[in-house]
Design an enzyme around this catalytic site. Structure first.
Site, mmCIF file in Angstrom:
data_model
loop_
_atom_site.group_PDB
_atom_site.id
_atom_site.type_symbol
_atom_site.label_atom_id
_atom_site.label_comp_id
_atom_site.label_asym_id
_atom_site.label_seq_id
_atom_site.Cartn_x
_atom_site.Cartn_y
_atom_site.Cartn_z
ATOM 1 N N THR A 42 0.806 -1.211 0.000
ATOM 2 C CA THR A 42 0.000 0.000 0.000
ATOM 3 C C THR A 42 0.842 1.265 0.000
ATOM 4 O OG1 THR A 42 -1.677 -1.175 1.274
ATOM 5 C CG2 THR A 42 -1.814 1.220 1.264
ATOM 6 N N ARG A 70 -11.168 -11.428 -4.639
ATOM 7 C CA ARG A 70 -11.110 -10.723 -3.355
ATOM 8 C C ARG A 70 -11.044 -9.229 -3.596
ATOM 9 N NH1 ARG A 70 -7.145 -8.115 -0.428
ATOM 10 N NH2 ARG A 70 -7.436 -8.117 1.824
ATOM 11 N N ILE A 71 -11.834 -8.484 -2.845
ATOM 12 C CA ILE A 71 -11.791 -7.025 -2.904
ATOM 13 C C ILE A 71 -11.204 -6.548 -1.592
ATOM 14 C CG2 ILE A 71 -13.141 -4.903 -3.033
ATOM 15 C CD1 ILE A 71 -15.172 -6.485 -4.690
ATOM 16 N N GLY A 93 -2.826 -2.254 5.917
ATOM 17 C CA GLY A 93 -2.832 -3.395 6.826
ATOM 18 C C GLY A 93 -3.624 -4.548 6.253
ATOM 19 N N LYS A 94 -4.275 -5.288 7.120
ATOM 20 C CA LYS A 94 -5.083 -6.436 6.698
ATOM 21 C C LYS A 94 -6.461 -5.929 6.298
ATOM 22 C CE LYS A 94 -2.362 -9.660 9.297
ATOM 23 N NZ LYS A 94 -2.218 -10.415 10.532
#
Length: 175
Positions: A42, A70-71, A93-94
Site C-alpha cells: 500500500t 477478493r476485494i 494493513g489487513k
C-alpha cells in the site's frame, strides 16, 4: 504535531511490516512490475491545502496469493480511504479487518461525534477498535494536525510541509 493551516501537508505510508517473519532478500520482487506498478504494498497520501481543503488517496499492491475475486479495503471509501471537512485518512494493513471496522471513516466519526482531536481519534480507532497487528494509518486534519499511528510492528511513513519540515519513520517513535 500541529502546524499553521496555511501550510501544505503531505504524509505517505507504505505497507505495514510483519517482522515476525524472516525477511527473504529477493531483488527481483523489489523491482517495479513491467507495467510500472509496485509489488511492495500500500501507498497512501493525505493532504491539506492553505484553505483547509482535504484529500486522501490510497493505492495497493494487493495481497500475495489472494483469493480470486477478493476485494480489499483500498477501493472501499470509508474503509481504506476517506476525507471530509474534518480530516483525510489513508489506511494500510489487513484489508478484511480494515473493512470490518470502517477504519478511515471511523476516525472522522470519532472526531465529529466524540469531539476528539485527530490524534486522539486516530489512536482510539487503531488501539481500541481494530485487533492488534492489523492496521496503520496516516491522517491530516483541516487545521494541519498530522498523525500516523499503527498497531503493527512497523509502518513506513513520512510527512512534509511546504516550509521544509519533514519527518520519516518505520518503527514506533517516542514523542
Amino acid at each position: 504535531g500541529v502546524w499553521h493551516p496555511s501550510l501544505a501537508l503531505i504524509a505517505l505510508a507504505e505497507h505495514e511490516i510483519d517482522y515476525s517473519q524472516p525477511i527473504q532478500k529477493d531483488v527481483e520482487k523489489e523491482l517495479p512490475a513491467a507495467s510500472g506498478g509496485s509489488q511492495l504494498g500500500t501507498v497512501g497520501c493525505v493532504a491539506v491545502d492553505n484553505q483547509g481543503n482535504l484529500a486522501a488517496a490510497t493505492s495497493t499492491g494487493g495481497l500475495v496469493n489472494k483469493m480470486v475475486g477478493r476485494i480489499g479495503d483500498t477501493p472501499i471509501i470509508g474503509s481504506g480511504t476517506y476525507a471530509n471537512n474534518l480530516c483525510a485518512v489513508s489506511a494500510t494493513g489487513k484489508g478484511e479487518a480494515i473493512i470490518r471496522h470502517t477504519v478511515a471513516r471511523d476516525v472522522a466519526a470519532v472526531m465529529e461525534f466524540k469531539g476528539l482531536s485527530l490524534k486522539e481519534a486516530s489512536a482510539y480507532v487503531v488501539e481500541e477498535c481494530v485487533p492488534r497487528g492489523n492496521v496503520g494509518l496516516i491522517a491530516v486534519s483541516a487545521s494541519g494536525e498530522v498523525t500516523m499511528p499503527f498497531n503493527t510492528t512497523g509502518m513506513f511513513r513520512a510527512c512534509a510541509t511546504e516550509d521544509g519540515y519533514s519527518q520519516i519513520g518505520i518503527w514506533t517513535s517516542v514523542e
